[in-house]
Design a protein around this motif. Structure first.
Motif, PDB file in Angstrom:
ATOM      1  N   LEU A  41       3.007   5.837  -2.587  1.00 52.96           N
ATOM      2  CA  LEU A  41       4.383   6.560  -2.849  1.00 52.96           C
ATOM      3  C   LEU A  41       4.705   6.934  -4.950  1.00 52.96           C
ATOM      4  N   THR A  42       3.910   5.325  -5.058  1.00 50.02           N
ATOM      5  CA  THR A  42       4.505   5.874  -6.841  1.00 50.02           C
ATOM      6  C   THR A  42       3.243   6.610  -7.185  1.00 50.02           C
ATOM      7  N   SER A  43       2.408   6.763  -7.089  1.00 48.41           N
ATOM      8  CA  SER A  43       1.162   7.804  -7.932  1.00 48.41           C
ATOM      9  C   SER A  43       2.098   9.195  -7.722  1.00 48.41           C
ATOM     10  N   GLN A  44       2.369   8.715  -6.632  1.00 51.21           N
ATOM     11  CA  GLN A  44       2.602  10.758  -6.917  1.00 51.21           C
ATOM     12  C   GLN A  44       3.619  11.473  -7.592  1.00 51.21           C
ATOM     13  N   THR A  45       4.827   9.871  -8.547  1.00 50.10           N
ATOM     14  CA  THR A  45       5.344  10.285  -9.381  1.00 50.10           C
ATOM     15  C   THR A  45       5.233   9.675 -10.815  1.00 50.10           C
ATOM     16  N   ASP A  46       4.257  10.010 -11.601  1.00 52.85           N
ATOM     17  CA  ASP A  46       3.700   8.765 -12.053  1.00 52.85           C
ATOM     18  C   ASP A  46       4.441   9.314 -13.786  1.00 52.85           C
ATOM     19  N   SER A  47       5.876   8.862 -13.526  1.00 54.85           N
ATOM     20  CA  SER A  47       7.154   8.854 -14.623  1.00 54.85           C
ATOM     21  C   SER A  47       7.677   7.311 -15.023  1.00 54.85           C
ATOM     22  N   CYS A  48       6.376   6.101 -14.009  1.00 50.43           N
ATOM     23  CA  CYS A  48       7.307   5.239 -14.820  1.00 50.43           C
ATOM     24  C   CYS A  48       7.486   5.157 -15.946  1.00 50.43           C
ATOM     25  N   SER A  49       8.653   4.401 -15.946  1.00 51.08           N
ATOM     26  CA  SER A  49       9.295   3.514 -17.515  1.00 51.08           C
ATOM     27  C   SER A  49       8.153   2.612 -17.785  1.00 51.08           C
ATOM     28  N   GLU A  50       7.772   1.572 -16.896  1.00 50.06           N
ATOM     29  CA  GLU A  50       7.146   0.701 -17.178  1.00 50.06           C
ATOM     30  C   GLU A  50       6.008   0.722 -16.004  1.00 50.06           C
ATOM     31  N   GLY A  60       0.916  -1.646   0.063  1.00 50.27           N
ATOM     32  CA  GLY A  60      -0.329   0.089  -0.259  1.00 50.27           C
ATOM     33  C   GLY A  60       0.928   1.288  -0.347  1.00 50.27           C
ATOM     34  N   LEU A  61       2.091   1.261   1.031  1.00 47.13           N
ATOM     35  CA  LEU A  61       2.903   2.648   0.723  1.00 47.13           C
ATOM     36  C   LEU A  61       3.225   2.842  -0.495  1.00 47.13           C
ATOM     37  N   HIS A  62       3.980   1.865  -1.220  1.00 46.47           N
ATOM     38  CA  HIS A  62       4.889   1.535  -2.261  1.00 46.47           C
ATOM     39  C   HIS A  62       3.200   2.079  -3.443  1.00 46.47           C
TER      40      HIS A  62
END
Lengths: 294, 595
Positions: free
Chosen positions: A102-111, A97-99
């Motif tokens: 934290l991810t949804s804040q930076t939406d620039s994941c490559s995959e 859940g924490l992961h």
């Protein structure tokens, strides 16, 4: 043969190789070594920044200590495998859940990995571990205890040495494999197959999934990251201390030296740095190759 | 210039007459084959020579004249000298010998010089050099060397190395080879002996009467119908073998593996070589046929001896009664071995679960095998009885049958070896691949090298688990593999010994070796020369003796080509295969190549 050795010449000496001059071959003039530069481009370390980075190393050390604590508890029988399993599941869910938060804040994941892929991975892990745990239980039956302890120690050391401290998110092959090997060796010493299963799930959590979460935290919430590191260190020392006092003392000594002493040494020894640069260095390509990646 | 004249020893005391022989092309030599005596009619001589040339294919000519004057034969020399005009040649040899003296004298007349001038010149020279003597010729100072040879031996001999396919081009052939071939092919010249009533009389090695042996003639007559019978039998046999039902895949596969069938087909090929009714065209073919015949005869004789020993005193029953207990004993020993492996063999620590699994699996196989043997036990005596009869075809068949029986009785060892080797090979393969994963590397199949690779989390996890399992189970599998490989190697060695002796029987050239021992002049490696007489007044005389071939070269040259079994791998490759776990079939069969 220095500048004094040459007779006074009307034609000045030129630093070229293809022309036959009246000077001897090893003649140098007063402009010798004027292009020498010393200690160019070295970083200035600041003590507390280095301490903060070294904290990560200490944190990893404490992780290993926490894992060993769990194992010690299981072996003594103070911890039942069911408890460990449920705790691991809970922690995994929390961490997940924490992961995600934290991810949804930076939406620039490559995959972007879908939830389904994550579920699939989790299913594979659990089924394999559960299926193989009877086999794993009997693996080291015929090996003596000393050998098992020695192998695990070597493997954990290899894990610590090869851990990718700068970029822990794609896990380094050797470090993860060494940690898992050590955990299998230790887990096979426990009394039952369920113990083995529980231990392996715990190992997976601690060594494979925890660094991913830490990486996210380091990127997105640096202050909390530092706090987390400190917390883990304290937890490690405390956990070990509840079982073996000597172990706790050793761990705290190691932590102090890694986190406080070694940065001091690094900063203090910078003064002895003496690099020389000049036009004789090998050429380095500073071109930015990332423009080829699009 | 040195002129060599090969002179037969039988003509040393021949009456005066004409020398018939051949000039060797490309070299300065002549071979004298026979002497045609005076009196003769030149026309008849020419006719006879043409006839002989047609029959034998050798370029016979009149080389010159020979004079050994007896009492009451003066004046013959001038007659003989005048003959050079009747028989026009490039060079005309005039060889003279005095009774009581050892050396010959020789004059060589060249054609392009006019006859008279040559004679005058010769006479003048002889007057001048009377004190010195000497067999010198004209202004070119030609020296002549006489090489004496024993005609019968040279005719029968074959000089080695034999090169095939060089029959027409004689210009480049070496001198000795041409000389030997000339004498060997001039056999029609030697048929006329002194009891013939023809117009000409000649002297050669057979001029005292042709010898022939009754046995040889009878065998030659009898061999033609025998060959016909043999070829008919072979045709029947090949027709039976070509029946459709035998070319089904399982039977064909089986027959290619059983050494009895291979040996049978091999012997059929040999018999086919033997059964052609025409005589052998070349020396090599003749030797091969003779070798095959002698080896088949010796083989059959040894086989019959074996049968005589086997079938008397009830040896067969004794063998049959020994066989089933022997198989039981082997099985019991194997069971004991497996029990030992399932414990703690040699103090090694085995993984108990895997150990039990493997051990029980193999024990069950042995149990099956023993039941099978017990089922077969009433039929074994009959099998042995009929199988022993096959030895009448030759000892080689008995050996190949023995090899097949050994293979059948140790089939379970072969099975165990295959199981163990496959398991081990899989394990090694998996371990090496997972070890690469452990270090974060991967095998690049395109570039055939190891590259780094970034693996996913799940791949890493499962890979490490499997690696750990395989690593800890390795000692157990390796031990089973080692034990069964050793057993298999023992069986393979035994079979290899059998096959090597079989190959020896098939390919050893008994006839050639026998010929080398009894008549060494027939297989010649070269010649040696001995000085006979070196008087200052006459030419140099040498005696040519045949140098026989060494026994090892005989064996090497005349070995019958067979499906020889020789080790397929070198030692290093074998060890590597053992280490990796590849299945080993160490004896490779070479297919026969047509000559």
């Amino acid at each position: 043969m220095g500048p004094d050795g040459a007779p006074g010449q009307a034609v000045p000496w030129r630093k070229v190789l293809w022309e036959r001059q009246s000077f001897p071959d090893n003649y140098v003039d007063q402009r010798f070594l004027e292009e020498l530069r010393r200690n160019e481009g070295i970083r200035q370390y600041r003590y507390w920044a280095v301490v903060k980075e070294a904290g990560f190393v200490g944190q990893q050390l404490s992780c290993v200590a926490i894992f060993i604590t769990f194992w010690l508890y299981m072996e003594e029988g103070l911890l039942t495998p069911e408890t460990l399993l449920w705790t691991s599941l809970l922690c995994a869910l929390l961490g997940y859940g924490l992961h995600q938060a934290l991810t949804s804040q930076t939406d620039s994941c490559s995959e972007p990995r879908t939830r389904l892929a994550d579920l699939q991975s989790a299913a594979i892990f659990l089924s394999f571990t559960f299926g193989f745990s009877p086999v794993l239980k009997t693996l080291t039956e015929s090996v003596s205890t000393d050998t098992v302890y020695a192998m695990s120690a070597v493997m954990l050391l290899a894990h610590l040495l090869s851990f990718p401290y700068s970029q822990p998110s794609p896990p380094g092959s050797l470090s993860l494999n060494a940690a898992l090997f050590a955990s299998v060796c230790l887990a096979s010493r426990l009394p039952g197959a369920l113990h083995t299963f529980a231990m392996l799930s715990c190992a997976l959590l601690v060594f494979a999934l925890w660094p991913c979460l830490l990486q996210r935290m380091r990127e997105n919430a640096p202050c909390q990251f530092t706090g987390m590191c400190v917390g883990v260190c304290i937890g490690g020392v405390g956990g070990l201390g509840s079982q073996t006092l000597g172990g706790a003392v050793l761990l705290s000594l190691a932590l102090v030296s890694v986190t406080l002493l070694c940065p001091l040494l690094l900063v203090w020894l910078q003064r002895h740095k003496d690099n020389i640069h000049g036009p004789w260095d090998e050429a380095e390509i500073h071109e930015d190759l990332s423009r080829f990646l699009h | 210039m040195v002129l060599k004249v090969f002179f037969p020893q039988c003509c040393n005391r021949a009456d005066s007459g004409l020398l018939v022989g051949r000039w060797i092309t490309g070299h300065d030599s002549a071979v004298v084959l026979a002497v045609i005596h005076y009196p003769f009619i030149p026309g008849q001589v020419k006719q006879y020579i043409q006839q002989m040339q047609a029959q034998s294919g050798v370029e016979l000519t009149v080389l010159g004249s020979w004079s050994l004057p007896k009492e009451g034969q003066e004046g013959i020399e001038s007659f003989l000298r005048d003959l050079s005009t009747i028989f026009p040649q490039e060079r005309w040899l005039q060889i003279r010998r005095q009774m009581g003296k050892m050396g010959f004298t020789c004059e060589v007349l060249n054609r392009h010089q006019s006859g008279g001038a040559a004679q005058e010149k010769a006479k003048k020279k002889k007057n001048e050099e009377e004190e010195e003597g000497g067999g010198d010729g004209e202004e070119e100072e030609e020296k002549v060397i006489f090489v004496h040879y024993e005609q019968r031996k040279v005719m029968l001999s074959q000089i080695h190395p034999i090169d095939s396919g060089e029959t027409d081009d004689k210009t480049a052939a070496p001198e000795l080879k041409q000389m030997f071939q000339t004498v060997a092919r001039s056999q029609p010249l030697f048929f006329m002996d002194k009891y013939d009533d023809g117009p000409l009389k000649s002297t050669h090695w057979q001029s005292d009467g042709r010898e022939a042996s009754i046995l040889v003639e009878l065998m030659k007559q009898a061999s033609v119908p025998l060959c016909l019978l043999l070829s008919w039998l072979l045709n029947m046999w090949t027709w039976i073998c070509d029946i459709r039902i035998f070319s089904l895949l399982p039977l064909r596969f089986l027959s290619s593996k059983l050494s009895t069938c291979v040996q049978l087909s091999h012997r059929t090929e040999h018999m086919r070589t033997l059964s052609s009714p025409k005589a052998a065209a070349s020396h090599t073919l003749f030797m091969r046929k003779a070798n095959i015949l002698v080896s088949v005869l010796v083989d059959v004789a040894l086989g019959v001896l074996l049968i005589w020993w086997l079938y008397r005193d009830d040896h067969i029953a004794m063998l049959a009664n020994m066989l089933v207990p022997a198989a039981d004993h082997v099985a019991r020993k194997l069971e004991e071995l497996l029990q030992w492996l399932m414990g703690a063999p040699a103090g090694l620590k085995m993984n108990r679960a895997l150990d039990q699994v493997l051990g029980r699996f193999f024990l069950y196989h042995i149990h099956l095998w023993i039941s099978y043997i017990h089922l077969m036990s009433p039929f074994i005596e009959g099998l042995l009885w009929y199988g022993g009869l096959s030895a009448c075809l030759g000892l080689s068949f008995a050996l190949s049958l023995l090899s097949d029986m050994v293979a059948l009785f140790t089939f379970h060892i072969y099975c165990f070896y295959v199981y163990g080797a496959r398991l081990y090979c899989l394990k090694i393969y998996g371990l090496s691949s997972l070890w690469r994963l452990f270090r974060g590397k991967k095998w690049n199949v395109l570039r055939q090298r190891v590259d780094s690779c970034s693996y996913d989390l799940d791949q890493l996890f499962i890979g490490t688990l499997l690696f750990t399992i395989l690593l800890f189970l390795l000692p157990t599998t390796a031990l089973y593999y080692l034990v069964f490989t050793l057993l298999r190697m023992v069986v393979v060695l035994f079979q290899g010994v059998l096959h090597l002796s079989l190959d020896f029987i098939n390919s050893f050239p008994l006839f050639a070796v026998g010929l080398r021992i009894t008549r060494p002049y027939r297989l010649a490696e070269g010649v040696k020369f001995r000085v006979l007489c070196e008087e200052p007044g006459s030419a140099l005389h040498l005696l040519m003796e045949i140098n026989p071939l060494k026994c090892s070269t005989v064996v090497q040259t005349y070995r019958t080509p067979t499906y020889s079994c020789y080790p397929r791998d070198s030692w290093a490759a074998l060890v590597k295969k053992l280490f990796v776990g590849e299945l080993i079939y160490p004896w490779r069969r070479k297919t026969t190549k047509a000559d």
